[in-house]
Design a protein around this motif. Sequence first.
Motif, mmCIF file in Angstrom:
data_model
loop_
_atom_site.group_PDB
_atom_site.id
_atom_site.type_symbol
_atom_site.label_atom_id
_atom_site.label_comp_id
_atom_site.label_asym_id
_atom_site.label_seq_id
_atom_site.Cartn_x
_atom_site.Cartn_y
_atom_site.Cartn_z
ATOM 1 N N ASN A 20 -26.623 -63.490 21.085
ATOM 2 C CA ASN A 20 -27.831 -64.290 21.301
ATOM 3 C C ASN A 20 -28.653 -64.412 20.025
ATOM 4 O O ASN A 20 -29.150 -65.489 19.709
ATOM 5 C CB ASN A 20 -28.677 -63.682 22.427
ATOM 6 N N VAL A 21 -28.789 -63.320 19.288
ATOM 7 C CA VAL A 21 -29.529 -63.358 18.023
ATOM 8 C C VAL A 21 -28.879 -64.364 17.084
ATOM 9 O O VAL A 21 -29.557 -65.214 16.493
ATOM 10 C CB VAL A 21 -29.604 -61.952 17.377
ATOM 11 N N GLU A 22 -27.574 -64.303 16.955
ATOM 12 C CA GLU A 22 -26.869 -65.228 16.062
ATOM 13 C C GLU A 22 -27.016 -66.677 16.525
ATOM 14 O O GLU A 22 -27.238 -67.576 15.712
ATOM 15 C CB GLU A 22 -25.392 -64.845 15.975
ATOM 16 N N THR A 23 -26.896 -66.909 17.808
ATOM 17 C CA THR A 23 -27.005 -68.275 18.343
ATOM 18 C C THR A 23 -28.406 -68.840 18.114
ATOM 19 O O THR A 23 -28.555 -69.965 17.628
ATOM 20 C CB THR A 23 -26.677 -68.300 19.847
ATOM 21 N N TYR A 24 -29.428 -68.064 18.465
ATOM 22 C CA TYR A 24 -30.797 -68.556 18.292
ATOM 23 C C TYR A 24 -31.140 -68.739 16.822
ATOM 24 O O TYR A 24 -31.853 -69.677 16.459
ATOM 25 C CB TYR A 24 -31.802 -67.615 18.961
ATOM 26 N N HIS A 25 -30.628 -67.880 15.978
ATOM 27 C CA HIS A 25 -30.877 -68.032 14.543
ATOM 28 C C HIS A 25 -30.162 -69.275 14.008
ATOM 29 O O HIS A 25 -30.756 -70.041 13.237
ATOM 30 C CB HIS A 25 -30.415 -66.784 13.791
ATOM 31 N N ALA A 26 -28.930 -69.483 14.427
ATOM 32 C CA ALA A 26 -28.187 -70.664 13.970
ATOM 33 C C ALA A 26 -28.874 -71.958 14.417
ATOM 34 O O ALA A 26 -28.837 -72.959 13.696
ATOM 35 C CB ALA A 26 -26.757 -70.624 14.501
ATOM 36 N N ASP A 27 -29.524 -71.912 15.582
ATOM 37 C CA ASP A 27 -30.241 -73.086 16.086
ATOM 38 C C ASP A 27 -31.664 -73.177 15.528
ATOM 39 O O ASP A 27 -32.444 -74.032 15.944
ATOM 40 C CB ASP A 27 -30.288 -73.067 17.619
ATOM 41 N N LYS A 28 -31.995 -72.258 14.627
ATOM 42 C CA LYS A 28 -33.287 -72.231 13.926
ATOM 43 C C LYS A 28 -34.482 -71.979 14.843
ATOM 44 O O LYS A 28 -35.582 -72.472 14.613
ATOM 45 C CB LYS A 28 -33.505 -73.535 13.144
ATOM 46 N N TRP A 29 -34.285 -71.184 15.894
ATOM 47 C CA TRP A 29 -35.400 -70.766 16.744
ATOM 48 C C TRP A 29 -36.169 -69.662 16.031
ATOM 49 O O TRP A 29 -35.575 -68.821 15.363
ATOM 50 C CB TRP A 29 -34.894 -70.233 18.083
ATOM 51 N N ASP A 30 -37.472 -69.644 16.202
ATOM 52 C CA ASP A 30 -38.300 -68.581 15.641
ATOM 53 C C ASP A 30 -38.225 -67.385 16.588
ATOM 54 O O ASP A 30 -38.882 -67.350 17.629
ATOM 55 C CB ASP A 30 -39.751 -69.046 15.501
ATOM 56 N N ILE A 31 -37.404 -66.409 16.228
ATOM 57 C CA ILE A 31 -37.214 -65.225 17.070
ATOM 58 C C ILE A 31 -37.705 -63.964 16.363
ATOM 59 O O ILE A 31 -37.294 -62.858 16.691
ATOM 60 C CB ILE A 31 -35.732 -65.076 17.500
ATOM 61 N N ARG A 32 -38.621 -64.131 15.430
ATOM 62 C CA ARG A 32 -39.095 -62.982 14.657
ATOM 63 C C ARG A 32 -39.759 -61.923 15.533
ATOM 64 O O ARG A 32 -39.551 -60.734 15.328
ATOM 65 C CB ARG A 32 -40.047 -63.433 13.545
ATOM 66 N N LYS A 33 -40.545 -62.340 16.520
ATOM 67 C CA LYS A 33 -41.214 -61.365 17.397
ATOM 68 C C LYS A 33 -40.193 -60.511 18.139
ATOM 69 O O LYS A 33 -40.295 -59.291 18.184
ATOM 70 C CB LYS A 33 -42.108 -62.079 18.416
ATOM 71 N N SER A 34 -39.222 -61.166 18.732
ATOM 72 C CA SER A 34 -38.232 -60.405 19.503
ATOM 73 C C SER A 34 -37.265 -59.659 18.586
ATOM 74 O O SER A 34 -36.746 -58.613 18.981
ATOM 75 C CB SER A 34 -37.478 -61.306 20.474
ATOM 76 N N LEU A 35 -37.047 -60.146 17.382
ATOM 77 C CA LEU A 35 -36.186 -59.405 16.446
ATOM 78 C C LEU A 35 -36.793 -58.049 16.112
ATOM 79 O O LEU A 35 -36.067 -57.067 15.957
ATOM 80 C CB LEU A 35 -35.956 -60.209 15.169
ATOM 81 N N LYS A 36 -38.101 -57.988 16.035
ATOM 82 C CA LYS A 36 -38.745 -56.695 15.783
ATOM 83 C C LYS A 36 -38.472 -55.746 16.943
ATOM 84 O O LYS A 36 -38.186 -54.569 16.736
ATOM 85 C CB LYS A 36 -40.240 -56.884 15.558
ATOM 86 N N ILE A 37 -38.520 -56.259 18.158
ATOM 87 C CA ILE A 37 -38.222 -55.444 19.345
ATOM 88 C C ILE A 37 -36.752 -55.045 19.346
ATOM 89 O O ILE A 37 -36.407 -53.899 19.660
ATOM 90 C CB ILE A 37 -38.603 -56.215 20.627
ATOM 91 N N VAL A 38 -35.894 -55.963 18.982
ATOM 92 C CA VAL A 38 -34.457 -55.688 18.912
ATOM 93 C C VAL A 38 -34.182 -54.585 17.884
ATOM 94 O O VAL A 38 -33.435 -53.647 18.146
ATOM 95 C CB VAL A 38 -33.673 -56.981 18.573
ATOM 96 N N ILE A 39 -34.808 -54.677 16.736
ATOM 97 C CA ILE A 39 -34.585 -53.701 15.671
ATOM 98 C C ILE A 39 -35.154 -52.335 16.056
ATOM 99 O O ILE A 39 -34.500 -51.306 15.857
ATOM 100 C CB ILE A 39 -35.165 -54.215 14.337
ATOM 101 N N GLU A 40 -36.364 -52.314 16.624
ATOM 102 C CA GLU A 40 -36.947 -51.045 17.071
ATOM 103 C C GLU A 40 -36.068 -50.414 18.151
ATOM 104 O O GLU A 40 -35.817 -49.209 18.137
ATOM 105 C CB GLU A 40 -38.358 -51.269 17.607
ATOM 106 N N GLY A 41 -35.615 -51.248 19.093
ATOM 107 C CA GLY A 41 -34.735 -50.741 20.147
ATOM 108 C C GLY A 41 -33.443 -50.195 19.590
ATOM 109 O O GLY A 41 -32.974 -49.134 20.014
#
Length: 180
Positions: free
Chosen positions: A94-115
């Motif tokens: 999902n991270v790769e797909t949303y990034h490839a589609d240029k979605w702003d997922i910075r907020k959730s990436l922080k949660i993903v990384i902390e998790g």
Amino acid sequence: MRLAAALLLGLVLCSPLLAQRKIGRDPLNAEEADKLRDTAQEPNERLKLYVGFARARLTSIQQVLADTKAKDRSKQLHDLLEDFATLCDEIGDNVETYHADKWDIRKSLKIVIEGSSEFQAELRAISEKTNGPEAPPDAEQYKFVLQDATESLNNYADDARHILQEQNALAKDKKLKKEE
């Protein structure tokens, strides 16, 4: 010629069975699947859900590990670790797909990384317990899937950190799509 035809027919008849075997069981329960369906157009919320589902599996793993008298303990641990690994793969996809589609997922990436940092510490502790001198007698039955789960987790964690850097650079250039 008949042998080739028979082999081809056998392959065609067995292919649905092989496809089913590859799919395996769904790591999500019905309620979790519904929540994901409801967030199909909300990348940040969807990623948060996946992290929560992975955390729930780790909690279940800890509970089963603590209960040395649990029925089918090694199978439960094996299945929960397999589910955790599948969820890690889904987070990464999902991270790769949303990034490839240029979605702003910075907020959730922080949660993903902390998790992922939290999960890595927990899996490391589990691994130490299963490899140490006081390893439970059934540890060999789920050791491989524990290693697989750790690799899946490490892969998505590394990718998420790298993608966050790329997302920050894209955000500076205002090249990210915002959720509505």
